[in-house]
Design an enzyme around this catalytic site. Structure first.
Site, PDB file in Angstrom:
ATOM      1  N   THR A  49      -0.635   7.353  -2.940  1.00 44.16           N
ATOM      2  CA  THR A  49       0.654   6.754  -3.226  1.00 44.16           C
ATOM      3  C   THR A  49       1.729   7.770  -2.863  1.00 44.16           C
ATOM      4  O   THR A  49       1.442   8.815  -2.273  1.00 44.16           O
ATOM      5  CB  THR A  49       0.706   6.218  -4.678  1.00 44.16           C
ATOM      6  OG1 THR A  49       1.931   5.506  -4.842  1.00 44.16           O
ATOM      7  CG2 THR A  49       0.579   7.291  -5.724  1.00 44.16           C
ATOM      8  N   LYS A  70       1.355   8.698   1.865  1.00 44.72           N
ATOM      9  CA  LYS A  70       0.755   7.630   2.687  1.00 44.72           C
ATOM     10  C   LYS A  70       0.805   7.905   4.188  1.00 44.72           C
ATOM     11  O   LYS A  70      -0.067   7.439   4.925  1.00 44.72           O
ATOM     12  CB  LYS A  70       1.438   6.286   2.393  1.00 44.72           C
ATOM     13  CG  LYS A  70       1.130   5.745   1.002  1.00 44.72           C
ATOM     14  CD  LYS A  70       1.717   4.353   0.794  1.00 44.72           C
ATOM     15  CE  LYS A  70       1.474   3.878  -0.621  1.00 44.72           C
ATOM     16  NZ  LYS A  70       1.925   2.497  -0.855  1.00 44.72           N
ATOM     17  N   ASP A  97      -2.320  -2.642   1.128  1.00 44.30           N
ATOM     18  CA  ASP A  97      -1.119  -3.258   0.530  1.00 44.30           C
ATOM     19  C   ASP A  97      -0.828  -4.629   1.145  1.00 44.30           C
ATOM     20  O   ASP A  97      -0.652  -5.620   0.441  1.00 44.30           O
ATOM     21  CB  ASP A  97       0.112  -2.363   0.735  1.00 44.30           C
ATOM     22  CG  ASP A  97       0.181  -1.218  -0.260  1.00 44.30           C
ATOM     23  OD1 ASP A  97      -0.428  -1.325  -1.340  1.00 44.30           O
ATOM     24  OD2 ASP A  97       0.860  -0.221   0.061  1.00 44.30           O
ATOM     25  N   GLY A 112      10.994  -0.943   3.585  1.00 47.64           N
ATOM     26  CA  GLY A 112      10.275   0.288   3.266  1.00 47.64           C
ATOM     27  C   GLY A 112       8.772   0.129   3.498  1.00 47.64           C
ATOM     28  O   GLY A 112       8.332  -0.730   4.266  1.00 47.64           O
ATOM     29  N   ALA A 143       6.266  -0.994   1.602  1.00 47.68           N
ATOM     30  CA  ALA A 143       5.641  -2.268   1.229  1.00 47.68           C
ATOM     31  C   ALA A 143       5.978  -3.336   2.267  1.00 47.68           C
ATOM     32  O   ALA A 143       5.107  -4.099   2.703  1.00 47.68           O
ATOM     33  CB  ALA A 143       6.105  -2.702  -0.163  1.00 47.68           C
ATOM     34  N   ASN A 149      17.786  -6.010   5.406  1.00 49.41           N
ATOM     35  CA  ASN A 149      17.773  -4.693   4.738  1.00 49.41           C
ATOM     36  C   ASN A 149      19.162  -4.106   4.617  1.00 49.41           C
ATOM     37  O   ASN A 149      20.028  -4.322   5.455  1.00 49.41           O
ATOM     38  CB  ASN A 149      16.858  -3.714   5.484  1.00 49.41           C
ATOM     39  CG  ASN A 149      16.432  -2.559   4.586  1.00 49.41           C
ATOM     40  OD1 ASN A 149      15.842  -2.793   3.533  1.00 49.41           O
ATOM     41  ND2 ASN A 149      16.746  -1.335   4.962  1.00 49.41           N
ATOM     42  N   GLU A 153      19.263   1.681   9.391  1.00 49.14           N
ATOM     43  CA  GLU A 153      18.265   2.565   9.985  1.00 49.14           C
ATOM     44  C   GLU A 153      16.844   2.063   9.710  1.00 49.14           C
ATOM     45  O   GLU A 153      16.061   1.833  10.633  1.00 49.14           O
ATOM     46  CB  GLU A 153      18.450   3.987   9.448  1.00 49.14           C
ATOM     47  CG  GLU A 153      17.716   4.997  10.308  1.00 49.14           C
ATOM     48  CD  GLU A 153      17.599   6.357   9.636  1.00 49.14           C
ATOM     49  OE1 GLU A 153      18.328   6.614   8.657  1.00 49.14           O
ATOM     50  OE2 GLU A 153      16.758   7.143  10.091  1.00 49.14           O
ATOM     51  N   THR A 176      11.759  -5.145  -1.763  1.00 51.70           N
ATOM     52  CA  THR A 176      12.589  -4.027  -2.228  1.00 51.70           C
ATOM     53  C   THR A 176      12.061  -3.584  -3.596  1.00 51.70           C
ATOM     54  O   THR A 176      11.183  -4.236  -4.167  1.00 51.70           O
ATOM     55  CB  THR A 176      14.066  -4.424  -2.409  1.00 51.70           C
ATOM     56  OG1 THR A 176      14.192  -5.241  -3.577  1.00 51.70           O
ATOM     57  CG2 THR A 176      14.604  -5.165  -1.191  1.00 51.70           C
TER      58      THR A 176
HETATM   59  P1  NDP Z   1      10.485   2.252  -0.251  1.00 51.61           P
HETATM   60  O1  NDP Z   1      11.286   3.285  -0.956  1.00 51.61           O
HETATM   61  O2  NDP Z   1       9.712   2.619   0.965  1.00 51.61           O
HETATM   62  O3  NDP Z   1      11.491   1.033   0.188  1.00 51.61           O
HETATM   63  C1  NDP Z   1      12.400   0.475  -0.725  1.00 51.61           C
HETATM   64  C2  NDP Z   1      13.139  -0.689  -0.061  1.00 51.61           C
HETATM   65  O4  NDP Z   1      13.948  -1.305  -1.061  1.00 51.61           O
HETATM   66  C3  NDP Z   1      14.074  -0.282   1.063  1.00 51.61           C
HETATM   67  O5  NDP Z   1      14.105  -1.290   2.042  1.00 51.61           O
HETATM   68  C4  NDP Z   1      15.425  -0.176   0.352  1.00 51.61           C
HETATM   69  O6  NDP Z   1      16.524  -0.399   1.211  1.00 51.61           O
HETATM   70  C5  NDP Z   1      15.303  -1.336  -0.609  1.00 51.61           C
HETATM   71  N1  NDP Z   1      16.197  -1.197  -1.768  1.00 51.61           N
HETATM   72  C6  NDP Z   1      16.017  -0.393  -2.849  1.00 51.61           C
HETATM   73  N2  NDP Z   1      17.032  -0.564  -3.718  1.00 51.61           N
HETATM   74  C7  NDP Z   1      17.865  -1.495  -3.177  1.00 51.61           C
HETATM   75  C8  NDP Z   1      19.093  -2.093  -3.596  1.00 51.61           C
HETATM   76  N3  NDP Z   1      19.661  -1.772  -4.776  1.00 51.61           N
HETATM   77  N4  NDP Z   1      19.653  -3.019  -2.775  1.00 51.61           N
HETATM   78  C9  NDP Z   1      19.089  -3.357  -1.604  1.00 51.61           C
HETATM   79  N5  NDP Z   1      17.934  -2.817  -1.151  1.00 51.61           N
HETATM   80  C10 NDP Z   1      17.331  -1.898  -1.930  1.00 51.61           C
HETATM   81  O7  NDP Z   1       9.563   1.609  -1.353  1.00 51.61           O
HETATM   82  P2  NDP Z   1       8.163   0.828  -1.139  1.00 51.61           P
HETATM   83  O8  NDP Z   1       8.321  -0.112  -0.012  1.00 51.61           O
HETATM   84  O9  NDP Z   1       7.055   1.798  -1.120  1.00 51.61           O
HETATM   85  O10 NDP Z   1       8.044   0.046  -2.513  1.00 51.61           O
HETATM   86  C11 NDP Z   1       8.928  -1.043  -2.803  1.00 51.61           C
HETATM   87  C12 NDP Z   1       8.439  -1.746  -4.043  1.00 51.61           C
HETATM   88  O11 NDP Z   1       7.185  -2.344  -3.764  1.00 51.61           O
HETATM   89  C13 NDP Z   1       8.205  -0.823  -5.244  1.00 51.61           C
HETATM   90  O12 NDP Z   1       8.894  -1.367  -6.347  1.00 51.61           O
HETATM   91  C14 NDP Z   1       6.712  -0.871  -5.492  1.00 51.61           C
HETATM   92  O13 NDP Z   1       6.430  -0.902  -6.871  1.00 51.61           O
HETATM   93  C15 NDP Z   1       6.324  -2.178  -4.859  1.00 51.61           C
HETATM   94  N6  NDP Z   1       4.948  -2.185  -4.371  1.00 51.61           N
HETATM   95  C16 NDP Z   1       4.111  -3.089  -4.911  1.00 51.61           C
HETATM   96  C17 NDP Z   1       2.813  -3.171  -4.484  1.00 51.61           C
HETATM   97  C18 NDP Z   1       1.915  -4.168  -5.126  1.00 51.61           C
HETATM   98  O14 NDP Z   1       0.717  -4.119  -4.850  1.00 51.61           O
HETATM   99  N7  NDP Z   1       2.415  -5.107  -5.908  1.00 51.61           N
HETATM  100  C19 NDP Z   1       2.285  -2.287  -3.432  1.00 51.61           C
HETATM  101  C20 NDP Z   1       3.261  -1.381  -2.904  1.00 51.61           C
HETATM  102  C21 NDP Z   1       4.537  -1.338  -3.381  1.00 51.61           C
HETATM  103  P3  NDP Z   1      17.261   0.818   1.991  1.00 51.61           P
HETATM  104  O15 NDP Z   1      16.522   1.012   3.283  1.00 51.61           O
HETATM  105  O16 NDP Z   1      18.640   0.318   2.184  1.00 51.61           O
HETATM  106  O17 NDP Z   1      17.191   2.024   1.088  1.00 51.61           O
END
Ligand code: NDP
Length: 283
Positions: free
Chosen positions: A68, A72, A108, A133, A135, A155, A159, A198
């Site tokens: 995690t 990764k 995932d 991101g 996920a 998004n 970027e 997100t």
């Molecule tokens: P990352 O940090 O890689 O990506 C986060 C994403 O969320 C980005 O696109 C970010 O946008 C966006 N984001 C965060 N806050 C905001 C906001 N306030 N407004 C708009 N966009 C926002 O995280 P992960 O992809 O690794 O994880 C994301 C979620 O997925 C986590 O909560 C995790 O718990 C969940 N997850 C669940 C799994 C499951 O099996 N159920 C497996 C893996 C993850 P920006 O680019 O603009 O920052």
């Protein structure tokens, strides 16, 4: 009778921070249910110790391990082979030991697609993904491998949004469009699946609102949330009220665990036991 054995087969998750990762609860419940003398350890590993930790798994005969945040991507250089999906994503969340080799997989997106298949076939579907991101990346690649026709990546940061859009173009045959997310988004008519990928809504920010016009959610859509804790996110509740078919993040979490369990042990676990174990710890 069998000779006594005090040796257990070891699996683990490496992360930092890792203490709040609940995977152990569901995997160990499934080991017990399947009558396997296996363990799943939650291990704090700093980035500077990742190489030593991975070679330690070989030295100690771990059967496999999860990765995690923040490992990764970095783990890939320490592995012998990657699955097709892990190679396309450039990220590994599950390692399987095969003889002397360590094989990188990404469960995932596969967990997500397995959850989705229970309600709808991804083939030919139009998919809106909120977020870009890790996920989102895993889900997009796996949905494309499952035959999804078109992705709209929505998004906040251009970027990351453009990076994922380019990845889909380069690695899959699906159509893709990027939408820069600046205010309440309207889900286009004709969308089959809407996915919150997100981190909005994750505990403790349980009332955080996804910038989305909920009037644009219609009953013919599947709406999925990746947030496992709490399972009944604001989006899950709003989509349910709109009559959509709803998938929560707990289903995805359980299904990716099911796939990892199967890859490590060769045995199919009981998903109901795994979900119940998680529901108990999440209250
Ligand atoms: P990352 O940090 O890689 O990506 C986060 C994403 O969320 C980005 O696109 C970010 O946008 C966006 N984001 C965060 N806050 C905001 C906001 N306030 N407004 C708009 N966009 C926002 O995280 P992960 O992809 O690794 O994880 C994301 C979620 O997925 C986590 O909560 C995790 O718990 C969940 N997850 C669940 C799994 C499951 O099996 N159920 C497996 C893996 C993850 P920006 O680019 O603009 O920052």
């Amino acid at each position: 009778s069998e000779p006594l054995s005090f040796k257990q087969e070891i699996t683990a998750v490496f992360g930092q921070p890792v203490a709040e990762n609940p995977t152990q609860v569901m995997i160990e419940a499934a080991f017990a249910d399947a009558g396997l003398a296996w363990r799943y350890l939650t291990l704090e590993v700093a980035p500077s110790d990742l190489a030593a930790a991975v070679s330690g798994t070989k030295a100690m005969g771990f059967r496999g391990f999860n990765l995690t945040i923040p490992h990764k991507v970095e783990v890939i250089q320490h592995l012998d082979r990657l699955s097709e999906a892990a190679e396309k994503m450039g990220a590994v969340n599950c390692v399987i030991r095969d003889g002397d080799e360590l094989i990188g997989e990404n469960t995932d997106g596969k967990g997500f697609v397995e959850s989705l298949r229970e309600v709808s076939d991804p083939q030919g579907q139009n998919v809106v993904i909120l977020g870009a991101g890790g996920a989102a990346r895993a889900i997009a690649i796996e949905m494309a491998l499952a035959g999804a026709a078109k992705f709209t990546i929505v998004n906040r940061s251009t970027e990351r949004g453009e990076q994922l859009t380019e990845l889909i173009k380069a690695k899959t045959g699906a159509a893709v469009e990027f939408v820069h997310w600046t205010d309440d988004y309207d889900i286009p008519a004709g969308t089959h699946v809407v996915i919150n990928a997100t981190s909005i809504g994750l505990f403790p920010d349980v009332d955080a609102r996804i910038p989305l016009n909920t009037d644009s959610l219609t009953a013919d859509m599947v709406v999925a949330d990746v947030i496992p804790n709490p399972p009944a996110t604001r989006l899950v509740r709003e989509a349910t009220a709109a009559g959509c078919t709803v998938l929560d993040g707990l289903g995805m979490l359980v299904n990716q665990g099911v796939i990892g369990f199967r890859l490590w042990t060769g045995v199919a676990p009981n998903p109901a036991v795994m979900r119940a174990a998680l529901e108990e710890v999440f209250g």
